[in-house]
Structures are given as C-alpha cells and as structure tokens.
Motif scaffolding. Structure first.
Motif, short mmCIF file in Angstrom:
data_model
loop_
_atom_site.label_atom_id
_atom_site.label_comp_id
_atom_site.label_asym_id
_atom_site.label_seq_id
_atom_site.Cartn_x
_atom_site.Cartn_y
_atom_site.Cartn_z
N TRP A 58 0.81 -1.21 0.00
CA TRP A 58 0.00 0.00 0.00
C TRP A 58 0.85 1.27 0.00
O TRP A 58 0.36 2.35 0.33
CB TRP A 58 -0.93 0.01 1.20
N SER A 107 -11.79 6.80 6.00
CA SER A 107 -12.60 6.16 4.97
C SER A 107 -13.59 7.16 4.38
O SER A 107 -14.24 7.89 5.12
CB SER A 107 -13.37 4.98 5.56
N ARG A 112 -17.47 2.49 7.28
CA ARG A 112 -16.43 1.49 7.02
C ARG A 112 -15.08 2.02 7.48
O ARG A 112 -14.78 3.19 7.33
CB ARG A 112 -16.35 1.19 5.53
N ALA A 115 -9.28 -0.13 6.98
CA ALA A 115 -8.87 -1.53 6.83
C ALA A 115 -9.92 -2.35 6.07
O ALA A 115 -9.57 -3.15 5.18
CB ALA A 115 -8.60 -2.15 8.19
N ALA A 116 -11.19 -2.15 6.38
CA ALA A 116 -12.25 -2.88 5.69
C ALA A 116 -12.30 -2.49 4.21
O ALA A 116 -12.47 -3.34 3.33
CB ALA A 116 -13.60 -2.62 6.35
N LEU A 118 -9.77 -1.37 2.40
CA LEU A 118 -8.59 -1.95 1.74
C LEU A 118 -8.77 -3.45 1.52
O LEU A 118 -8.38 -3.97 0.46
CB LEU A 118 -7.33 -1.67 2.54
N ASP A 119 -9.35 -4.13 2.48
CA ASP A 119 -9.63 -5.57 2.29
C ASP A 119 -10.52 -5.78 1.09
O ASP A 119 -10.29 -6.69 0.28
CB ASP A 119 -10.29 -6.16 3.54
N ASP A 120 -11.55 -4.95 0.95
CA ASP A 120 -12.47 -5.07 -0.19
C ASP A 120 -11.77 -4.74 -1.51
O ASP A 120 -11.98 -5.42 -2.52
CB ASP A 120 -13.68 -4.17 0.00
N TRP A 122 -8.60 -5.11 -2.19
CA TRP A 122 -7.71 -6.23 -2.48
C TRP A 122 -8.51 -7.43 -3.01
O TRP A 122 -8.12 -8.06 -4.01
CB TRP A 122 -6.92 -6.60 -1.23
N GLN A 123 -9.64 -7.74 -2.37
CA GLN A 123 -10.45 -8.88 -2.81
C GLN A 123 -11.02 -8.64 -4.21
O GLN A 123 -11.04 -9.56 -5.04
CB GLN A 123 -11.57 -9.17 -1.81
#
Length: 149
Positions: A58, A107, A112, A115-116, A118-120, A122-123
């Motif tokens: 990141w 955010s 949100r 971290a949430a 960024l997780d999304d 990435w997914q």
C-alpha cells in the motif's frame, strides 16, 4: 493511470488534542509548537483518521486517496521508511512522495474503516484476476475505485 497526487502543497494537519472540542477535519498547523506526534495521532483518531498502512503493498495509497479524507503529520522517523519505499514507487513508474510525512487516512464511507475498505479493494482485485503482488495495474485498479468513492 493518472499522475499520483501526493499533495505536495497541502499543509501539515493539526488536530485539536482536547477531545471535548469538536472539529470535523484537521486545520492548518499554525502554532510553532504543536502537540506531540502521538497526541496528534490520537486526536486524529477522534476525527476518523487512522495511520496509513506502511506495508509495501500500500506504499502508493496516500497519492490516490481522496484529498478530503487524507492528512499528514511531520514525522522525523518517516524518512527511514521513505527511503525503502522510493525504489518500490520507482519500479511502478510513480514519483516518490514528499519526505518525512506520517500519512493519516479516513474512509470516504462513514460506516467502514480504512482496513475494511482496503480488504475489499484487495479482494476485488483478486476476483478480477489480478496477481497477488504490487504492480502498476494494481495501483491503477485502486486509483480507479477510489475515484468513485
């Protein structure tokens, strides 16, 4: 991919360290002696800001994050981190950001966490067939999605 916006002209943020005084966003640092970096980071948290991730994946994030949802504080220890990141950014064809900044992100979606989000991101990248590594294509993917936030 557009040119990353490192906010070179953006002033250092100053967060009021008095929790009972509401401030929706950071203000320009005007006092010659601001509160300690730790106190500023804690005050930033009360306004929804959290430290930007410092992992290599990141390293470009502050440059593509919406301006209204990012801030920075001067951090003498950041120069050490900056040196390691410069090569990664150069390998991606990106300019290096201003030295000595501890980046803070909030955010764009109030419900949100960073971290949430960024997780999304990435997914979504992996689900779209992206490789599990830092690349110019990944930077472009994140930048495109962040512009729609």
């Amino acid at each position: 991919m557009s040119t990353p916006d490192w906010g070179i002209e953006e002033p250092e943020a100053h967060f009021d360290t008095h929790p009972d005084l509401p401030h929706p966003a950071p203000t320009t640092l005007t006092a010659p002696a601001a509160a300690s970096l730790a106190a500023q980071r804690e005050a930033a948290r009360t306004h929804g800001f959290e430290p930007a991730p410092t992992t290599p994946l990141w390293c470009f994030l502050p440059a593509v994050w919406p301006r209204a949802h990012r801030a920075w504080l001067g951090d003498p220890d950041a120069a050490h981190r900056d040196a390691g990141v410069a090569d990664l950014l150069a390998g991606l064809g990106l300019p290096t950001g201003p030295p000595g900044r501890a980046w803070l992100l909030r955010s764009p979606e109030p419900d949100r966490t960073v971290a949430a989000l960024l997780d999304d991101l990435w997914q979504e990248w992996l689900d779209a067939g992206g490789t599990a590594q830092l690349s110019a294509a990944f930077v472009a993917h994140v930048e495109r999605l962040m512009q729609t936030e």
